[in-house]
Write a protein that holds these residues in place. Structure first.
Motif, short mmCIF file in Angstrom:
data_model
loop_
_atom_site.label_atom_id
_atom_site.label_comp_id
_atom_site.label_asym_id
_atom_site.label_seq_id
_atom_site.Cartn_x
_atom_site.Cartn_y
_atom_site.Cartn_z
N SER A 1 0.83 -1.22 0.00
CA SER A 1 0.00 0.00 0.00
C SER A 1 0.86 1.26 0.00
O SER A 1 0.49 2.28 -0.61
N ILE A 35 2.65 1.53 -3.67
CA ILE A 35 1.81 1.69 -4.86
C ILE A 35 1.79 3.14 -5.35
O ILE A 35 2.04 3.41 -6.54
N THR A 39 5.22 4.06 -6.67
CA THR A 39 5.45 3.44 -7.98
C THR A 39 4.68 4.18 -9.07
O THR A 39 5.16 4.32 -10.21
#
Length: 361
Positions: free
Chosen positions: A309, A312, A315
C-alpha cells in the motif's frame, strides 16, 4: 511404481500372518519380544511363612498349587511357546486361554471357568528414559495360587512383592483372590503415573505451540495424540472387567475381596474420565496450532499488504515521470527532481502515520 510399506506396518502384517490358517487354541506368540526362554519365579506365603523358589522343572512348578501356602507363580517370557503350552496343560487350562495368554494384541478381558478365572491386562509404565512401555500380562486365579504370564522381567508388581516379603498390609493373611486383586490394583495404580506423564507432555506442548508453533510441534502433537489413543485403548476396558469381578458369583472371589475391588473400580472410572479429557486436549492442541499458524500467516500478509500500500503511490509517481514523452513541463523545472522526491517522501511518511493511527502498525 509399487509403494513401499513402512517397516512398523510390515511387522504388524507379519505378526498377523503367523495366526492365519491355524486352528483355534494354537499357541502363537504375536509380540516383538522374541527369543528369550521363559523363567519362573514362585513366592509362597501365609501369615507366618514366606518362601522364594526358582523351580527347575514343570513338576516342581505344579507342586506349588497345593495348600497350605498361597503361591504366586510368575512366568516371565511369552515367546517360548512350547514351554507355555506345557504349563497350560499341566495346570489344566483351556487351549483358548493359552492362545490369549501369548496374544499380545488381545484386548483386556475376563473369562470365568469352573476352576479358575482368567484375565488379560496391559501393564503401562515408564522406563529409565521416561519412555512409555506397554507389556502384555495374563493372570489366572485358582483356588490356592495365582499364575502370572508376562513378557518382561520389569513390571509394576514390585510393591506387591515387597508387601509379601515384609508382611506389611493384609496380603499375607488373605487368600489367592486377594493376591489377584493386589496385582490388578498395581496395574491400575501405574495408569495414574502414565496419565501424569501424558499431562506433563500436553502442558509442555501447549506452551510451545502458543509461543512458537513450528512443523516440529505439529509432529509432536500427532505422536502424542497416537500415544493417548493407544493408552485409551488398553485402559478403557478395565472398568468393565473389574465390575464383572465384583458382580460375579464365582466361589474363587470372596465377599471381602469384592469390597477392595470396588476401590479399583473407582480408580478405573477416574482414569477413563481423565484419558477422555486428555484426548480432547490433544485434539484442541492441533486446533491451537492451526490457529496460531494462521495468525502468524495473517501477520506476514498484513506487513506485506502495508508495504504494498505504501509503495503503490510511489510506484505510480515513478511510472508517470518515467514515461518518455517530449512535452512534460516538470522535466524542464530546475528543482523538479527534488520536488518529486519531496512528494514521495511526504506520501511515505503520511501513510505510515495514517496506518499507525488506525492501529495497523
Amino acid at each position: 511404481m509399487k509403494k513401499k510399506t513402512p517397516k512398523s506396518k510390515t511387522k504388524k502384517i507379519q505378526r498377523a500372518q503367523k495366526k492365519m490358517g491355524k486352528a483355534p487354541g494354537t499357541i502363537t506368540y504375536l509380540g516383538q519380544r522374541e527369543g528369550a526362554k521363559s523363567v519362573v519365579n514362585i513366592l509362597d506365603y501365609n501369615e507366618t511363612t514366606f518362601e522364594h523358589h526358582k523351580p527347575g522343572n514343570l513338576d516342581q512348578i505344579v507342586a506349588h498349587r497345593e495348600p497350605p501356602l498361597v503361591s504366586w507363580i510368575d512366568v516371565v517370557g511369552l515367546s517360548d511357546e512350547t514351554f507355555i503350552e506345557k504349563v497350560g496343560k499341566r495346570f489344566g487350562l483351556n487351549p483358548l486361554v493359552m492362545e490369549d495368554t501369548v496374544n499380545t494384541q488381545q484386548r483386556p478381558k475376563i473369562d470365568e471357568y469352573e476352576h479358575y478365572i482368567f484375565g488379560v491386562f496391559k501393564m503401562l509404565y515408564l522406563d529409565e528414559d521416561n519412555q512409555l512401555v506397554t507389556e502384555h500380562v495374563a493372570l489366572v486365579l485358582m483356588k490356592n495360587c495365582v499364575l502370572v504370564f508376562q513378557e518382561l522381567e520389569d513390571d509394576v508388581f514390585n510393591g506387591v512383592r515387597e508387601r509379601i516379603r515384609t508382611k506389611s498390609g493384609r496380603i499375607r493373611s488373605r487368600g489367592a483372590d486377594y493376591l489377584f486383586f493386589a496385582l490388578i490394583d498395581a496395574i491400575v495404580d501405574h495408569y495414574f503415573v502414565v496419565l501424569e506423564h501424558l499431562n506433563e507432555q500436553i502442558e509442555l506442548l501447549e506452551d510451545e505451540v502458543y509461543e512458537n508453533p513450528t512443523k516440529q510441534e505439529a509432529n509432536k502433537i500427532q505422536e502424542l495424540k497416537k500415544q493417548v489413543l493407544k493408552v485409551r485403548r488398553w485402559v478403557s476396558p478395565v472398568k468393565e472387567l473389574v465390575s464383572r469381578l465384583i458382580e460375579t458369583e464365582h466361589p474363587l472371589i470372596t465377599k471381602d475381596t469384592k469390597l477392595f475391588l470396588r476401590d479399583v473400580q473407582d480408580h478405573s472410572t477416574e482414569i477413563n474420565e481423565t484419558i477422555q479429557i486428555y484426548r480432547e486436549m490433544t485434539m484442541s492442541l492441533m486446533e491451537m496450532y492451526m490457529s496460531n499458524m494462521s495468525n502468524k500467516m495473517n501477520e506476514v500478509m498484513k506487513v506485506l499488504t502495508i508495504m504494498a500500500s505504501i509503495f503503490i503511490p510511489l510506484t505510480f509517481i515513478a511510472g508517470i515521470y518515467g514515461m518518455n514523452f517530449k512535452y512534460m513541463p516538470e522535466l524542464e523545472w530546475h528543482y523538479g527532481y527534488y520536488m518529486v522526491w519531496a512528494v514521495m517522501v511526504a506520501l511515505f511518511v503520511g501513510m505510515l502515520i495514517f496506518f499507525k493511527k488506525k492501529g495497523w502498525l
